[in-house]
Scaffold this active site. Structure first.
Site, PDB file in Angstrom:
ATOM      1  CB  CYS A 163     -31.989 -21.935  22.627  1.00 30.49           C
ATOM      2  SG  CYS A 163     -31.641 -23.782  22.929  1.00 30.49           S
ATOM      3  CG  HIS A 197     -30.985 -24.293  27.832  1.00 26.99           C
ATOM      4  ND1 HIS A 197     -30.769 -23.945  26.595  1.00 26.99           N
ATOM      5  CD2 HIS A 197     -30.070 -23.647  28.322  1.00 26.99           C
ATOM      6  CE1 HIS A 197     -29.858 -23.050  26.192  1.00 26.99           C
ATOM      7  NE2 HIS A 197     -29.085 -23.064  27.461  1.00 26.99           N
ATOM      8  CD  GLN A 253     -36.653 -21.617  38.823  1.00 28.33           C
ATOM      9  OE1 GLN A 253     -37.253 -20.669  39.028  1.00 28.33           O
ATOM     10  NE2 GLN A 253     -36.638 -22.975  38.725  1.00 28.33           N
ATOM     11  CG  HIS A 279     -31.343 -27.270  24.333  1.00 29.75           C
ATOM     12  ND1 HIS A 279     -32.209 -26.691  24.619  1.00 29.75           N
ATOM     13  CD2 HIS A 279     -31.674 -28.496  23.739  1.00 29.75           C
ATOM     14  CE1 HIS A 279     -33.566 -27.298  24.919  1.00 29.75           C
ATOM     15  NE2 HIS A 279     -33.087 -28.562  24.492  1.00 29.75           N
ATOM     16  CB  CYS A 310     -35.317 -24.110  24.251  1.00 32.72           C
ATOM     17  SG  CYS A 310     -34.399 -24.064  25.596  1.00 32.72           S
ATOM     18  CG  HIS A 329     -32.606 -23.569  33.830  1.00 31.61           C
ATOM     19  ND1 HIS A 329     -33.023 -24.633  33.216  1.00 31.61           N
ATOM     20  CD2 HIS A 329     -33.835 -23.161  34.620  1.00 31.61           C
ATOM     21  CE1 HIS A 329     -34.189 -25.150  33.749  1.00 31.61           C
ATOM     22  NE2 HIS A 329     -34.379 -23.995  34.550  1.00 31.61           N
ATOM     23  CG  ASN A 349     -34.830 -27.606  41.026  1.00 29.83           C
ATOM     24  OD1 ASN A 349     -34.286 -27.913  42.052  1.00 29.83           O
ATOM     25  ND2 ASN A 349     -35.804 -26.837  40.808  1.00 29.83           N
TER      26      ASN A 349
END
Length: 358
Positions: free
Chosen positions: A74, A185, A189, A134, A71, A187, A174
């Site tokens: 991470c 993971h 944007q 994660h 990933c 997150h 998303n």
């Protein structure tokens, strides 16, 4: 809040946002990455609609569902395996390696529209990792950590809005493979567009018409009417209200509005930022308790500038899910995708009642 800045191997910048008493201990990024040669994206004008379309063929090669031990979000204490060369972190932000928009937009977009109109895909795209865990979820963050994410959003909004050629800064998340997520993971944007996106332009046009007809702000009126009617309210605190909108387009849709007119996160004071973090956590927690599995969702922070064209814009968040039952997905088929005519298979009042119960 000023983050700790750290260089990545290809010249991009990594920003560490840390909780009080925590400090990142970044290491040199030892990866061998391709050099960055400027923007490889393009804007093309759709003459049927007058809307810009981003052409970003380089994204075909972006990271796709890597194994957990590979990933890129991470912590990477070796300096060779991750976008975050550090043993741990709280929140990080960095420019996307595979951006939809990249480059200096100071030259602006073409004024003349004739024939096949195109322009460089200038703008900026960033990734924000909410935590180093994660398998975590935003809804699992404690209040201080959620506030840190909000502060990071606020910082990036201020810095990106100040860049030449940027018209709109969009923070979003998303979550879930059903939405199309390729990195599990936790997150989100951040996009900085060189133009107003179509939905933003539509809402601002409606807001201007409302101002001309009634002399008030459209979004403030929507909030007041929802509070007065009451049946679609999900949660409230001193600074924010969450409700299912009267004309929901999605099976599960919740909007979060501040009680005071502000255009973006930079206008909120300290108490309001805390109130936003609390109600955001509240609603996401209700989402994840709705069914036996975590809910796939999209989170969209609608922000505006002080420009004349955007002066009626009222900061708010839209949380959307395509799941219409525990086992069924609402696909955006021909009516929604081709014609923009949404058909909702649920009733907003029932959805709001269910979320209140949770």
């Amino acid at each position: 809040m000023e983050p700790q800045r750290w260089p990545l191997a290809d010249g991009r910048e990594l920003l560490f946002f840390s909780l009080p008493g925590h400090g990142a201990a970044p290491l040199p990024d030892r990866r061998v990455l391709p050099g960055r040669t400027g923007s490889h994206t393009e804007l093309r004008l759709d003459r049927q609609t007058g809307e810009w379309v981003v052409i970003a063929a380089l994204r075909q090669n972006r990271t796709y569902k890597p194994a957990p031990d590979q990933c890129p979000l991470c912590p990477g204490p070796s300096g060779i395996s991750s976008e975050v060369p550090a043993p741990d972190y709280d929140v990080v932000v960095f420019e996307n390696r595979f951006p939809s928009l990249a480059g200096d937009g100071s030259c602006g977009l073409p004024d003349a529209v004739d024939g096949f109109t195109s322009a460089p895909g200038n703008g900026h795209c960033e990734v924000i990792a909410f935590s180093s865990d994660h398998t975590g979820r935003f809804a699992d963050l404690d209040a201080d950590h959620a506030l840190l994410v909000v502060q990071a959003w606020r910082h990036r909004t201020a810095e990106l809005m100040a860049r030449p050629g940027i018209e709109e800064v969009f923070c979003f998340e998303n979550r879930g493979e059903e939405i199309g997520v390729t990195l599990t993971h936790p997150h989100g944007q951040i996009y900085a567009y060189p133009y107003l996106t179509p939905r933003t332009a539509t809402m601002l046009r409606q807001a201007r018409l409302h101002r001309e007809r009634h002399g008030t702000n459209l979004f403030a009126r929507i909030l007041a009417d929802e509070v007065d009617q009451g049946s679609r309210i999900v949660a409230r605190n001193d600074s924010f209200t969450a409700f299912v909108p009267f004309a929901s387009r999605w099976p599960l849709e919740v909007h979060i509005y501040p009680h005071r007119f502000v255009r973006n996160l930079t206008d909120l004071d300290g108490a309001e930022l805390e109130g936003f973090a609390r109600i955001y956590l509240d609603v996401l927690g209700r989402f994840d308790r709705l069914y036996d599995a975590p809910l796939p969702y999209m989170s969209a922070l609608h922000q505006y500038t002080e420009d004349d064209a955007q002066r009626e814009g009222y900061f708010h968040v839209e949380l959307l899910s395509i799941r219409r039952t525990a086992t069924k997905i609402k696909y955006l088929a021909s009516s929604e995708s081709a014609m923009g005519a949404f058909i909702n298979d649920t009733t907003p009042e029932i959805v709001a009642g269910r979320l209140r119960e949770l």
